[in-house]
Design a protein around this motif. Structure first.
Motif, PDB file in Angstrom:
ATOM      1  N   VAL A 169      13.276  -1.011  -3.236  1.00 53.03           N
ATOM      2  CA  VAL A 169      12.622  -1.474  -4.388  1.00 53.03           C
ATOM      3  C   VAL A 169      11.189  -0.935  -4.543  1.00 53.03           C
ATOM      4  O   VAL A 169      10.682  -0.574  -3.282  1.00 53.03           O
ATOM      5  CB  VAL A 169      12.380  -3.084  -4.205  1.00 53.03           C
ATOM      6  CG1 VAL A 169      13.673  -3.715  -4.373  1.00 53.03           C
ATOM      7  CG2 VAL A 169      11.703  -3.419  -2.756  1.00 53.03           C
ATOM      8  N   SER A 170      10.417  -0.899  -5.740  1.00 53.55           N
ATOM      9  CA  SER A 170       9.358  -0.220  -5.641  1.00 53.55           C
ATOM     10  C   SER A 170       8.495  -1.158  -6.674  1.00 53.55           C
ATOM     11  O   SER A 170       9.243  -1.947  -7.443  1.00 53.55           O
ATOM     12  CB  SER A 170       9.201   1.160  -6.088  1.00 53.55           C
ATOM     13  OG  SER A 170      10.056   1.289  -7.546  1.00 53.55           O
ATOM     14  N   LEU A 176       3.411  -0.702   1.440  1.00 52.76           N
ATOM     15  CA  LEU A 176       3.139  -1.982   0.749  1.00 52.76           C
ATOM     16  C   LEU A 176       4.224  -2.901   1.357  1.00 52.76           C
ATOM     17  O   LEU A 176       4.509  -4.098   0.949  1.00 52.76           O
ATOM     18  CB  LEU A 176       3.855  -1.530  -0.833  1.00 52.76           C
ATOM     19  CG  LEU A 176       2.758  -0.691  -1.741  1.00 52.76           C
ATOM     20  CD1 LEU A 176       3.443  -0.525  -3.038  1.00 52.76           C
ATOM     21  CD2 LEU A 176       1.692  -1.574  -1.780  1.00 52.76           C
ATOM     22  N   GLY A 177       5.138  -2.649   2.407  1.00 55.72           N
ATOM     23  CA  GLY A 177       5.854  -3.477   2.963  1.00 55.72           C
ATOM     24  C   GLY A 177       7.043  -3.650   2.019  1.00 55.72           C
ATOM     25  O   GLY A 177       7.814  -4.865   2.421  1.00 55.72           O
ATOM     26  N   MET A 178       7.693  -2.734   1.413  1.00 60.48           N
ATOM     27  CA  MET A 178       8.626  -2.808   0.549  1.00 60.48           C
ATOM     28  C   MET A 178       9.824  -2.419   1.082  1.00 60.48           C
ATOM     29  O   MET A 178      10.036  -1.283   1.582  1.00 60.48           O
ATOM     30  CB  MET A 178       8.466  -2.213  -0.892  1.00 60.48           C
ATOM     31  CG  MET A 178       7.216  -3.005  -1.382  1.00 60.48           C
ATOM     32  SD  MET A 178       7.586  -2.911  -3.414  1.00 60.48           S
ATOM     33  CE  MET A 178       6.034  -3.880  -3.953  1.00 60.48           C
ATOM     34  N   PRO A 179      11.208  -3.104   0.959  1.00 60.17           N
ATOM     35  CA  PRO A 179      12.400  -2.651   1.737  1.00 60.17           C
ATOM     36  C   PRO A 179      12.717  -1.270   1.301  1.00 60.17           C
ATOM     37  O   PRO A 179      12.744  -1.065  -0.050  1.00 60.17           O
ATOM     38  CB  PRO A 179      13.311  -3.794   1.147  1.00 60.17           C
ATOM     39  CG  PRO A 179      12.599  -4.880   1.162  1.00 60.17           C
ATOM     40  CD  PRO A 179      11.141  -4.278   0.332  1.00 60.17           C
ATOM     41  N   SER A 225      14.029  -8.111   0.373  1.00 64.41           N
ATOM     42  CA  SER A 225      13.140  -8.473  -0.620  1.00 64.41           C
ATOM     43  C   SER A 225      12.642  -9.796  -0.588  1.00 64.41           C
ATOM     44  O   SER A 225      11.355  -9.932  -0.827  1.00 64.41           O
ATOM     45  CB  SER A 225      13.740  -8.022  -1.943  1.00 64.41           C
ATOM     46  OG  SER A 225      13.763  -6.778  -2.191  1.00 64.41           O
ATOM     47  N   LYS A 226      13.585 -10.598  -0.397  1.00 62.77           N
ATOM     48  CA  LYS A 226      13.048 -12.147  -0.321  1.00 62.77           C
ATOM     49  C   LYS A 226      12.201 -12.317   0.975  1.00 62.77           C
ATOM     50  O   LYS A 226      10.990 -13.004   0.671  1.00 62.77           O
ATOM     51  CB  LYS A 226      14.117 -13.076  -0.229  1.00 62.77           C
ATOM     52  CG  LYS A 226      14.798 -13.594  -1.336  1.00 62.77           C
ATOM     53  CD  LYS A 226      16.010 -14.262  -0.979  1.00 62.77           C
ATOM     54  CE  LYS A 226      16.895 -14.799  -2.296  1.00 62.77           C
ATOM     55  NZ  LYS A 226      18.072 -15.536  -2.059  1.00 62.77           N
ATOM     56  N   ALA A 227      12.539 -11.655   1.905  1.00 66.07           N
ATOM     57  CA  ALA A 227      11.772 -12.010   3.192  1.00 66.07           C
ATOM     58  C   ALA A 227      10.462 -11.301   3.338  1.00 66.07           C
ATOM     59  O   ALA A 227       9.538 -11.731   3.841  1.00 66.07           O
ATOM     60  CB  ALA A 227      12.538 -11.290   4.407  1.00 66.07           C
ATOM     61  N   ALA A 228      10.271 -10.173   2.401  1.00 66.22           N
ATOM     62  CA  ALA A 228       9.006  -9.648   2.002  1.00 66.22           C
ATOM     63  C   ALA A 228       8.209 -10.496   0.962  1.00 66.22           C
ATOM     64  O   ALA A 228       6.876 -10.030   0.972  1.00 66.22           O
ATOM     65  CB  ALA A 228       9.158  -8.265   1.705  1.00 66.22           C
ATOM     66  N   GLY A 229       8.654 -11.424   0.662  1.00 66.53           N
ATOM     67  CA  GLY A 229       7.806 -12.352  -0.330  1.00 66.53           C
ATOM     68  C   GLY A 229       7.638 -12.106  -1.622  1.00 66.53           C
ATOM     69  O   GLY A 229       6.953 -12.328  -2.503  1.00 66.53           O
ATOM     70  N   LEU A 230       8.634 -10.875  -1.999  1.00 67.20           N
ATOM     71  CA  LEU A 230       8.970 -10.660  -3.345  1.00 67.20           C
ATOM     72  C   LEU A 230       9.531 -11.923  -4.246  1.00 67.20           C
ATOM     73  O   LEU A 230      10.627 -12.606  -3.599  1.00 67.20           O
ATOM     74  CB  LEU A 230       9.523  -9.354  -3.494  1.00 67.20           C
ATOM     75  CG  LEU A 230       8.722  -8.224  -2.868  1.00 67.20           C
ATOM     76  CD1 LEU A 230       9.867  -6.857  -2.629  1.00 67.20           C
ATOM     77  CD2 LEU A 230       7.756  -8.071  -3.494  1.00 67.20           C
TER      78      LEU A 230
END
Length: 163
Positions: A67-68, A47-50, A107-112
């Motif tokens: 994060v999940s 999922l590309g989550m940190p 998380s911001k960088a991942a677009g969340l």
């Protein structure tokens, strides 16, 4: 601070299972297996989550943060729940603050867009304060939703927008 690696999972499991056995900060009552951690690791990676770890100069895992997905329904795809756990010897030294700051940045960088913290309403005052310090706001409470160590426990819900 670095991305978690598959070889970190035994140490991560040990840190987490300490809290399962000795604390109400997690509502898990059964130790998490290495197979379950592997599954979670690959799922979050897909999922590309940190998922990050704090490492001592000697290479020891001191703590982790991840994060999940908040919920599985697709409409929730930009909302996550965070988890931060420190080795027992690493608490009270500001490491949780460093991990949470890096987790928010990644998380911001991942677009969340939204992070939810679900925190036990007993015995987790430091976690509530830490999240407040990072701009999380209390959005609700749930009473008597968990039962552990022969008592009922509730949760405090906190949320931060990453926009």
């Amino acid at each position: 601070m670095r991305d978690a690696q598959i070889t970190d999972l035994p140490d991560i499991r040990e840190i987490y299972n300490y809290y399962v056995a000795n604390s109400t900060v997690t509502f898990d009552v059964d130790a998490m297996t290495l197979a379950a951690w592997r599954s979670k690791f690959y799922y979050l990676g897909k999922l590309g989550m940190p998922f990050i770890v704090a490492v001592s100069p000697a290479g020891q895992i001191l703590g982790y943060a991840l994060v999940s997905p908040w919920k599985e329904k697709r409409a929730y795809r930009f909302t996550v729940e965070n988890s931060i756990y420190l080795g027992a010897a690493s608490t009270g030294k500001g490491l949780g603050r460093v991990l949470l700051g890096e987790l928010i940045t990644r998380s911001k960088a991942a677009g969340l867009k939204e992070i939810i913290a679900v925190i036990a309403d007993q015995g987790a005052d430091a976690s509530i304060k830490l999240h407040r310090d990072f701009g999380f706001e209390e959005i609700g409470r749930m009473g008597k939703v968990g039962y552990k160590f022969d008592r009922w426990l509730g949760t405090v819900l906190m949320q931060k927008s990453l926009k």
